[in-house]
Design an enzyme around this catalytic site. Structure first.
Site, PDB file in Angstrom:
ATOM      1  N   HIS A  64       0.663  -1.173  -0.045  1.00 25.41           N
ATOM      2  CA  HIS A  64      -0.035  -0.135  -0.200  1.00 25.41           C
ATOM      3  C   HIS A  64       0.742   1.324   0.069  1.00 25.41           C
ATOM      4  CE1 HIS A  64      -3.677  -2.343   0.997  1.00 25.41           C
ATOM      5  NE2 HIS A  64      -2.802  -3.163   1.563  1.00 25.41           N
ATOM      6  N   ARG A  66      -0.269   4.302  -0.745  1.00 26.35           N
ATOM      7  CA  ARG A  66      -0.968   5.706  -0.226  1.00 26.35           C
ATOM      8  C   ARG A  66      -1.396   6.650  -1.049  1.00 26.35           C
ATOM      9  NH1 ARG A  66      -3.442   2.132   3.230  1.00 26.35           N
ATOM     10  NH2 ARG A  66      -2.390   1.614   5.070  1.00 26.35           N
ATOM     11  N   HIS A 234      -3.205 -12.604   1.438  1.00 31.53           N
ATOM     12  CA  HIS A 234      -2.917 -13.017   3.009  1.00 31.53           C
ATOM     13  C   HIS A 234      -3.734 -13.957   3.578  1.00 31.53           C
ATOM     14  CE1 HIS A 234      -6.217 -10.006   2.836  1.00 31.53           C
ATOM     15  NE2 HIS A 234      -5.447  -8.999   2.946  1.00 31.53           N
ATOM     16  N   ASN A 280      -5.303  -6.812   9.430  1.00 28.08           N
ATOM     17  CA  ASN A 280      -6.494  -7.583   8.821  1.00 28.08           C
ATOM     18  C   ASN A 280      -6.005  -8.381   7.518  1.00 28.08           C
ATOM     19  OD1 ASN A 280      -9.051  -8.047   8.277  1.00 28.08           O
ATOM     20  ND2 ASN A 280      -9.748  -6.412   7.502  1.00 28.08           N
ATOM     21  N   ASP A 307       2.002  -6.985   2.317  1.00 36.09           N
ATOM     22  CA  ASP A 307       0.963  -6.159   2.812  1.00 36.09           C
ATOM     23  C   ASP A 307       1.308  -5.211   3.523  1.00 36.09           C
ATOM     24  OD1 ASP A 307      -1.953  -5.286   2.974  1.00 36.09           O
ATOM     25  OD2 ASP A 307      -2.413  -6.819   4.567  1.00 36.09           O
ATOM     26  N   HIS A 311       0.734   3.531   8.340  1.00 38.86           N
ATOM     27  CA  HIS A 311       0.043   4.314   9.056  1.00 38.86           C
ATOM     28  C   HIS A 311       0.623   5.519   9.914  1.00 38.86           C
ATOM     29  CE1 HIS A 311      -3.755   2.319   8.100  1.00 38.86           C
ATOM     30  NE2 HIS A 311      -3.524   1.387   8.500  1.00 38.86           N
ATOM     31  N   PHE A 325      -6.144  -0.727  11.111  1.00 31.04           N
ATOM     32  CA  PHE A 325      -5.845  -2.117  10.636  1.00 31.04           C
ATOM     33  C   PHE A 325      -4.442  -2.192   9.976  1.00 31.04           C
ATOM     34  CE2 PHE A 325     -10.222  -3.530  10.938  1.00 31.04           C
ATOM     35  CZ  PHE A 325     -10.167  -4.522  11.720  1.00 31.04           C
TER      36      PHE A 325
END
Length: 428
Positions: A64, A66, A234, A280, A307, A311, A325
Site C-alpha cells: 500500500h 497510499r 494474505h 487484517n 501487505d 499508518h 488495521f
C-alpha cells in the site's frame, strides 16, 4: 556503462553458497564468474559485496503506497524506497486510494507519479468495482490499456456473489487476475482481532476465522466456473488452506500468498490492548500459524507478500477498537523470514528466494530479473552472517507501525539494484 559486484555469494543448484563476481552492463547481467575485470577490461565502478548473499530482487505483489489521497501515511517515493531498503525491486500497489484507480485516466495519472518518483519497479492495481465499494464493475479493458496490472478491491471483500462472478468472467476474458481480500462482512461482528481465548482474556472484540474462509469458498467455486486466475491475499486460516488445497487438486487456477507476520506471530503473542498488533486479517491462532508454515512447504501457498500498510503514529496509538488495521513490512520481510525459518532449518534459502522472488514473477508473468546472463540486473545484496536490530529510525517508510521493532535478526540489506542502477545501499 559497466559495473562489477565482486566477492558475492549465490545459491548453487545444490542449495550451497558459492562465491562469484557479477558484471553488469546496460542494465543487464553480462557475466557471472571470477576475474571478470581481467576478461572484460576496465569498468566504471566495482562494488564489494564483502561475501554477502546476492539473490534476484524480491517481488512483492501486495503493498500500500497510499498515494494519491493519503500521502501523510506514505508516498510512492517513500514506499518504493522502503521496498528498495528491504531488497525489493518490483512491487505491486493496491488501489484503496483517493481517488481510487477505477478509471483509466486515474491509473494513467498514478503511472505518471510512478515514473517521476518511484525508486523500484511499481505496478498499479485497478479496482474491481467503481469507487471500491459499489456494485458497478469497472471498465476492465480500458483499465488494462491504461496499465492496470491486475484487479483487486483489497481491504473490502466483494460481498455480492453476482458481482464477483461477472468480474471473474471479464478478467478471464482479458487474461488478467482477480486478486481477492476474502472477507465476509456479515460475519465480522465488529471483530478487530482473532476470536479466541486471547481476545476473550483481553476483552477485545473477536473476528471468527470463517470471515475469511466462507467468502473464499464462494470465490473458489466461481473461479472454477469462470476459469479466471484467482489469487488469494494474505491467507491466515487452516480452513482457507484446506479449501485452496482442494481447489488446486480440482484444477482451479488459484494461487495464494501469506505474510511474514502471519507465519511468525499468533494471537497469543498479543499481551495487551495495543493497536500496533492490529492487522487484517488478524494474527492467527497457533494451530493456524503452524498450518500456514506447512501450507508453504507443501505448495498450497505459492508465495510470500508483505501487505505493507503504513499508518501515521496517531492512527496506531490507543486500543484495538480505535486503531487502524495494518503493519509495515517491506523493510523487514526478508530478515524476519531468514532468521525465523532459514536459520532454524525450517525453510531452505532456495525456497525463500522462490517464494519471495521467482514465484510471484513467474505466476504473474512479470518482466523482472533473475540470476541469468542477459537478465535485467534486478539484484538484492544481504548480509546473512551478522545480527542487527530492527530500528524504526532506520526505516525509509513514513510508517513505523510494526510489532517487530527491537527484534534481533540477520539478513540486513546492503545494496539493491534495479536494472543495474544502485537504488539503495547501507550507509557506512
Amino acid at each position: 556503462m559497466k559495473f562489477i559486484i565482486k566477492n558475492a555469494r549465490i545459491i548453487d543448484k545444490e542449495n550451497k553458497l558459492i562465491q562469484v563476481d557479477f558484471l553488469l552492463e546496460s542494465g543487464k547481467i553480462k557475466a557471472i564468474g571470477s576475474d571478470l575485470s581481467e576478461i572484460y577490461g576496465s569498468v566504471e565502478k566495482i562494488y564489494d559485496a564483502k561475501n554477502a548473499l546476492v539473490i534476484p530482487g524480491l517481488v512483492d505483489l501486495h503493498v500500500h503506497l497510499r498515494e494519491p489521497g493519503f500521502e501523510y501515511k506514505e508516498t510512492i517515493e517513500t514506499g518504493s524506497l522502503a521496498a528498495a531498503h528491504g531488497g525489493y525491486t518490483t512491487i505491486c500497489a493496491m488501489p484503496n486510494l483517493n481517488p481510487v484507480p477505477s478509471k483509466p485516466d486515474r491509473v494513467k495519472a498514478i503511472y505518471e507519479k510512478i515514473k517521476e518518483n518511484a525508486k523500484v519497479k511499481v505496478l498499479q492495481y485497478a479496482t474491481i468495482t467503481d469507487e471500491l465499494r459499489t456494485g458497478d464493475l469497472v471498465d476492465f479493458e480500458g483499465l488494462i490499456k491504461a496499465g492496470a496490472f491486475a484487479f483487486s478491491n483489497d481491504g473490502a471483500g466483494i460481498q455480492s456473489a453476482s458481482t464477483m462472478y461477472q468480474a471473474m468472467l471479464e478478467a478471464a476474458r482479458l487474461g488478467k487476475a482477480i486478486v481477492a481480500h476474502a472477507e465476509e462482512e456479515s460475519l465480522m461482528n465488529g471483530g478487530v482481532m482473532r476470536l479466541g481465548k486471547r481476545s476473550r482474556e483481553l476483552g477485545i472484540p473477536g473476528m471468527p476465522s470463517i470471515v475469511e474462509s466462507s467468502q473464499l469458498a464462494r470465490d473458489l467455486v466461481l473461479a472454477q466456473a469462470t476459469g479466471v486466475h484467482y489469487h488469494v491475499c494474505h491467507v491466515s486460516t487452516k480452513e482457507s488452506l484446506r479449501l485452496i488445497r482442494d481447489a488446486k487438486k480440482a484444477g482451479v487456477h488459484v494461487t495464494a500468498e501469506v505474510c511474514p507476520h502471519h507465519l511468525i506471530l499468533s494471537d497469543e503473542d498479543i499481551i495487551e490492548d495495543n493497536a500496533i498488533w492490529k492487522m487484517n486479517p488478524p494474527l492467527p491462532s497457533k494451530s493456524d500459524r503452524a498450518a500456514l508454515v506447512e501450507g508453504l512447504l507443501d505448495g498450497t501457498i505459492d508465495l510470500i507478500s508483505t501487505d505493507h500498510a503504513p499508518h501515521s503514529k496517531a492512527e496506531k496509538e490507543g486500543s484495538f477498537v480505535e486503531g487502524s488495521f495494518g503493519i509495515v513490512g517491506s523493510e523487514t520481510a526478508f530478515s524476519l523470514i531468514y532468521t525465523e525459518f532459514v536459520k532454524k532449518g525450517i525453510f531452505t534459502l532456495e525456497q525463500v528466494v522462490r517464494w519471495m522472488s521467482l514465484n510471484p514473477a513467474s505466476l504473474f508473468n512479470l518482466k523482472v530479473g533473475n540470476l541469468q546472463i542477459g537478465s535485467p540486473a534486478d539484484l538484492a545484496v544481504f548480509d546473512i552472517d551478522n545480527d542487527y536490530e530492527i530500528d524504526a529510525r532506520d526505516f525509509e517508510s513514513k510508517g513505523t507501525n510494526s510489532p517487530f521493532i527491537g527484534w534481533k535478526v540477520k539478513g540486513k540489506t546492503l545494496m539493491t539494484f534495479v536494472e543495474g542502477k544502485l537504488v539503495w545501499y547501507e550507509k557506512e
